[in-house]
Scaffold this motif. Structure first.
Motif, PDB file in Angstrom:
ATOM      1  N   LYS A  43       0.834  -1.190   0.000  1.00 40.80           N
ATOM      2  CA  LYS A  43       0.000   0.000   0.000  1.00 40.80           C
ATOM      3  C   LYS A  43       0.875   1.249   0.000  1.00 40.80           C
ATOM      4  O   LYS A  43       1.900   1.310   0.682  1.00 40.80           O
ATOM      5  CB  LYS A  43      -0.918  -0.006   1.226  1.00 40.80           C
ATOM      6  CG  LYS A  43      -1.991   1.069   1.198  1.00 40.80           C
ATOM      7  CD  LYS A  43      -2.965   0.872   2.340  1.00 40.80           C
ATOM      8  CE  LYS A  43      -4.083   1.898   2.302  1.00 40.80           C
ATOM      9  NZ  LYS A  43      -5.061   1.693   3.400  1.00 40.80           N
ATOM     10  N   HIS A  61      -5.891   3.750  -1.035  1.00 41.42           N
ATOM     11  CA  HIS A  61      -6.503   2.755  -1.908  1.00 41.42           C
ATOM     12  C   HIS A  61      -5.441   1.887  -2.568  1.00 41.42           C
ATOM     13  O   HIS A  61      -4.304   2.293  -2.745  1.00 41.42           O
ATOM     14  CB  HIS A  61      -7.342   3.444  -2.989  1.00 41.42           C
ATOM     15  CG  HIS A  61      -8.404   4.336  -2.438  1.00 41.42           C
ATOM     16  ND1 HIS A  61      -9.533   3.854  -1.822  1.00 41.42           N
ATOM     17  CD2 HIS A  61      -8.493   5.693  -2.390  1.00 41.42           C
ATOM     18  CE1 HIS A  61     -10.290   4.865  -1.435  1.00 41.42           C
ATOM     19  NE2 HIS A  61      -9.677   6.001  -1.750  1.00 41.42           N
ATOM     20  N   ASP A  65      -3.185  -5.718   0.095  1.00 35.71           N
ATOM     21  CA  ASP A  65      -4.268  -6.177   0.967  1.00 35.71           C
ATOM     22  C   ASP A  65      -5.639  -5.660   0.556  1.00 35.71           C
ATOM     23  O   ASP A  65      -6.650  -6.059   1.152  1.00 35.71           O
ATOM     24  CB  ASP A  65      -3.974  -5.786   2.424  1.00 35.71           C
ATOM     25  CG  ASP A  65      -2.716  -6.465   2.934  1.00 35.71           C
ATOM     26  OD1 ASP A  65      -2.684  -7.710   2.917  1.00 35.71           O
ATOM     27  OD2 ASP A  65      -1.763  -5.763   3.321  1.00 35.71           O
ATOM     28  N   GLN A  66      -5.688  -4.797  -0.414  1.00 34.25           N
ATOM     29  CA  GLN A  66      -6.966  -4.375  -0.993  1.00 34.25           C
ATOM     30  C   GLN A  66      -6.780  -4.192  -2.503  1.00 34.25           C
ATOM     31  O   GLN A  66      -7.123  -3.167  -3.085  1.00 34.25           O
ATOM     32  CB  GLN A  66      -7.508  -3.116  -0.310  1.00 34.25           C
ATOM     33  CG  GLN A  66      -6.527  -1.973  -0.148  1.00 34.25           C
ATOM     34  CD  GLN A  66      -7.039  -0.918   0.815  1.00 34.25           C
ATOM     35  OE1 GLN A  66      -7.334  -1.199   1.973  1.00 34.25           O
ATOM     36  NE2 GLN A  66      -7.153   0.305   0.338  1.00 34.25           N
ATOM     37  N   TYR A  69     -11.626  -5.146  -5.377  1.00 36.76           N
ATOM     38  CA  TYR A  69     -12.858  -4.870  -4.643  1.00 36.76           C
ATOM     39  C   TYR A  69     -14.013  -5.567  -5.339  1.00 36.76           C
ATOM     40  O   TYR A  69     -14.215  -5.399  -6.548  1.00 36.76           O
ATOM     41  CB  TYR A  69     -13.106  -3.366  -4.548  1.00 36.76           C
ATOM     42  CG  TYR A  69     -14.417  -2.993  -3.900  1.00 36.76           C
ATOM     43  CD1 TYR A  69     -14.833  -3.579  -2.713  1.00 36.76           C
ATOM     44  CD2 TYR A  69     -15.246  -2.039  -4.478  1.00 36.76           C
ATOM     45  CE1 TYR A  69     -16.044  -3.227  -2.116  1.00 36.76           C
ATOM     46  CE2 TYR A  69     -16.451  -1.677  -3.899  1.00 36.76           C
ATOM     47  CZ  TYR A  69     -16.836  -2.280  -2.714  1.00 36.76           C
ATOM     48  OH  TYR A  69     -18.037  -1.937  -2.131  1.00 36.76           O
ATOM     49  N   THR A 123     -10.023  -9.906   2.751  1.00 39.39           N
ATOM     50  CA  THR A 123      -9.274  -9.241   3.819  1.00 39.39           C
ATOM     51  C   THR A 123     -10.126  -8.315   4.685  1.00 39.39           C
ATOM     52  O   THR A 123      -9.860  -8.161   5.876  1.00 39.39           O
ATOM     53  CB  THR A 123      -8.116  -8.407   3.254  1.00 39.39           C
ATOM     54  OG1 THR A 123      -8.639  -7.306   2.492  1.00 39.39           O
ATOM     55  CG2 THR A 123      -7.216  -9.242   2.364  1.00 39.39           C
ATOM     56  N   SER A 124     -11.152  -7.667   4.102  1.00 44.01           N
ATOM     57  CA  SER A 124     -11.906  -6.664   4.864  1.00 44.01           C
ATOM     58  C   SER A 124     -13.067  -6.142   4.042  1.00 44.01           C
ATOM     59  O   SER A 124     -13.175  -6.432   2.839  1.00 44.01           O
ATOM     60  CB  SER A 124     -11.000  -5.477   5.250  1.00 44.01           C
ATOM     61  OG  SER A 124     -10.566  -4.797   4.086  1.00 44.01           O
ATOM     62  N   ARG A 126     -15.191  -2.667   2.610  1.00 45.93           N
ATOM     63  CA  ARG A 126     -14.832  -1.364   2.043  1.00 45.93           C
ATOM     64  C   ARG A 126     -15.390  -0.234   2.920  1.00 45.93           C
ATOM     65  O   ARG A 126     -16.575  -0.220   3.252  1.00 45.93           O
ATOM     66  CB  ARG A 126     -15.416  -1.280   0.632  1.00 45.93           C
ATOM     67  CG  ARG A 126     -15.141   0.033  -0.101  1.00 45.93           C
ATOM     68  CD  ARG A 126     -16.327   0.980  -0.104  1.00 45.93           C
ATOM     69  NE  ARG A 126     -16.179   2.025  -1.099  1.00 45.93           N
ATOM     70  CZ  ARG A 126     -16.581   1.928  -2.359  1.00 45.93           C
ATOM     71  NH1 ARG A 126     -17.214   0.835  -2.765  1.00 45.93           N
ATOM     72  NH2 ARG A 126     -16.405   2.917  -3.196  1.00 45.93           N
ATOM     73  N   TYR A 154     -12.828  -6.334   0.080  1.00 46.31           N
ATOM     74  CA  TYR A 154     -11.506  -6.243  -0.514  1.00 46.31           C
ATOM     75  C   TYR A 154     -10.855  -7.619  -0.463  1.00 46.31           C
ATOM     76  O   TYR A 154     -11.061  -8.394   0.474  1.00 46.31           O
ATOM     77  CB  TYR A 154     -10.625  -5.255   0.256  1.00 46.31           C
ATOM     78  CG  TYR A 154     -10.889  -3.807  -0.046  1.00 46.31           C
ATOM     79  CD1 TYR A 154     -10.838  -3.326  -1.346  1.00 46.31           C
ATOM     80  CD2 TYR A 154     -11.156  -2.902   0.978  1.00 46.31           C
ATOM     81  CE1 TYR A 154     -11.052  -1.984  -1.629  1.00 46.31           C
ATOM     82  CE2 TYR A 154     -11.384  -1.564   0.708  1.00 46.31           C
ATOM     83  CZ  TYR A 154     -11.329  -1.118  -0.591  1.00 46.31           C
ATOM     84  OH  TYR A 154     -11.550   0.210  -0.865  1.00 46.31           O
ATOM     85  N   ARG A 156      -7.040  -9.875  -1.481  1.00 40.67           N
ATOM     86  CA  ARG A 156      -5.645  -9.908  -1.912  1.00 40.67           C
ATOM     87  C   ARG A 156      -5.480 -11.039  -2.931  1.00 40.67           C
ATOM     88  O   ARG A 156      -6.278 -11.986  -2.962  1.00 40.67           O
ATOM     89  CB  ARG A 156      -4.686 -10.087  -0.735  1.00 40.67           C
ATOM     90  CG  ARG A 156      -4.884 -11.338   0.084  1.00 40.67           C
ATOM     91  CD  ARG A 156      -3.781 -11.525   1.133  1.00 40.67           C
ATOM     92  NE  ARG A 156      -3.785 -10.493   2.146  1.00 40.67           N
ATOM     93  CZ  ARG A 156      -4.381 -10.603   3.339  1.00 40.67           C
ATOM     94  NH1 ARG A 156      -5.076 -11.701   3.649  1.00 40.67           N
ATOM     95  NH2 ARG A 156      -4.323  -9.635   4.220  1.00 40.67           N
ATOM     96  N   HIS A 206      -7.103  -7.648   7.124  1.00 38.73           N
ATOM     97  CA  HIS A 206      -6.359  -6.480   6.647  1.00 38.73           C
ATOM     98  C   HIS A 206      -5.484  -5.959   7.795  1.00 38.73           C
ATOM     99  O   HIS A 206      -5.966  -5.811   8.929  1.00 38.73           O
ATOM    100  CB  HIS A 206      -7.323  -5.396   6.194  1.00 38.73           C
ATOM    101  CG  HIS A 206      -6.693  -4.280   5.447  1.00 38.73           C
ATOM    102  ND1 HIS A 206      -5.821  -3.380   6.030  1.00 38.73           N
ATOM    103  CD2 HIS A 206      -6.795  -3.909   4.138  1.00 38.73           C
ATOM    104  CE1 HIS A 206      -5.428  -2.508   5.129  1.00 38.73           C
ATOM    105  NE2 HIS A 206      -5.994  -2.795   3.975  1.00 38.73           N
TER     106      HIS A 206
END
Length: 222
Positions: A43, A61, A65-66, A69, A123-124, A126, A154, A156, A206
């Motif tokens: 990131k 963004h 890890d993201q 989406y 991972t997570s 948004r 999100y 990976r 994340h």
């Protein structure tokens, strides 16, 4: 379960972004043909995991890890009914519009195989921002989206390759910890008392969400 659409964005100048350069890649459009997917890098340095997809504010963004989406077509349909307007694939800035996949109900660390080669890992959820609100043009959008609690996910990149619209989506790994995207999202937005419940997801979470959960636990048990 399938990939309904693959959506890419180009850098576009808009009046509503908080990016100092005044551009955003949130306006994503469906594309035809194969799209290369690979881990973009850390990131702040790496952008999108999809070749040809613009990420214009890398401190917030993109990154490993993201990298991707995803949003469920079913959630877009629910918002269409509430907003009274059509929402095309990519309308929420998602790279992947899925069909038949409970994206917000997916588990942190859950892995999807898309097509024959690509494997992605959840991972997570948004977190909505001002740019998202400006893009949709809806009043109180950040709050409304947050209150709904179905943020999409999100992911990976675990195994790179190519994907295209129509590819099957297969869940190839599902952890047993019970930490869903929806739970993670609520914990970091509206109900921080839920943060300790994120820890069983471990390193699959994340890194920023994991650090937030650990800090909360230390503060309240130390």
């Amino acid at each position: 379960m399938k990939l309904l659409s693959v959506n890419l964005g180009r850098a576009k100048a808009v009046p509503y972004t908080d990016n100092p350069e005044g551009v955003t890649g949130i306006d994503k459009q469906p594309v035809q043909g194969a799209v290369r997917v690979a881990a973009p890098g850390p990131k702040g340095i790496g952008g999108s995991g999809l070749a040809g997809d613009a990420v214009c504010k890398k401190e917030h963004h993109g990154g490993d890890d993201q990298a991707v989406y995803a949003m469920a077509r079913e959630d877009l349909d629910a918002w269409e009914r509430e907003l009274g307007r059509p929402l095309a694939p990519g309308a929420f800035g998602e790279n992947l519009t899925t069909q038949g996949v409970d994206v917000s109900g997916a588990l942190i660390g859950e892995r999807w195989r898309i097509g024959s080669t690509v494997v992605l890992e959840i991972t997570s959820g948004r977190i909505p921002c001002r740019t998202f609100q400006g893009h949709l043009g809806e009043e109180r959008w950040v709050r409304r989206f947050t209150e709904r609690g179905a943020p999409g996910a999100y992911l990976r990149v675990i195994e790179p390759g190519e994907i295209r619209a129509g590819d099957p989506v297969e869940i190839v790994h599902r952890p047993d910890h019970g930490v869903t995207v929806a739970l993670q999202f609520r914990a970091v937005t509206t109900d921080r008392a839920l943060l300790p419940r994120l820890l069983p997801a471990g390193e699959a979470l994340h890194p920023e969400a994991l650090a937030t959960a650990r800090k909360y636990v230390e503060k309240h048990t130390g």
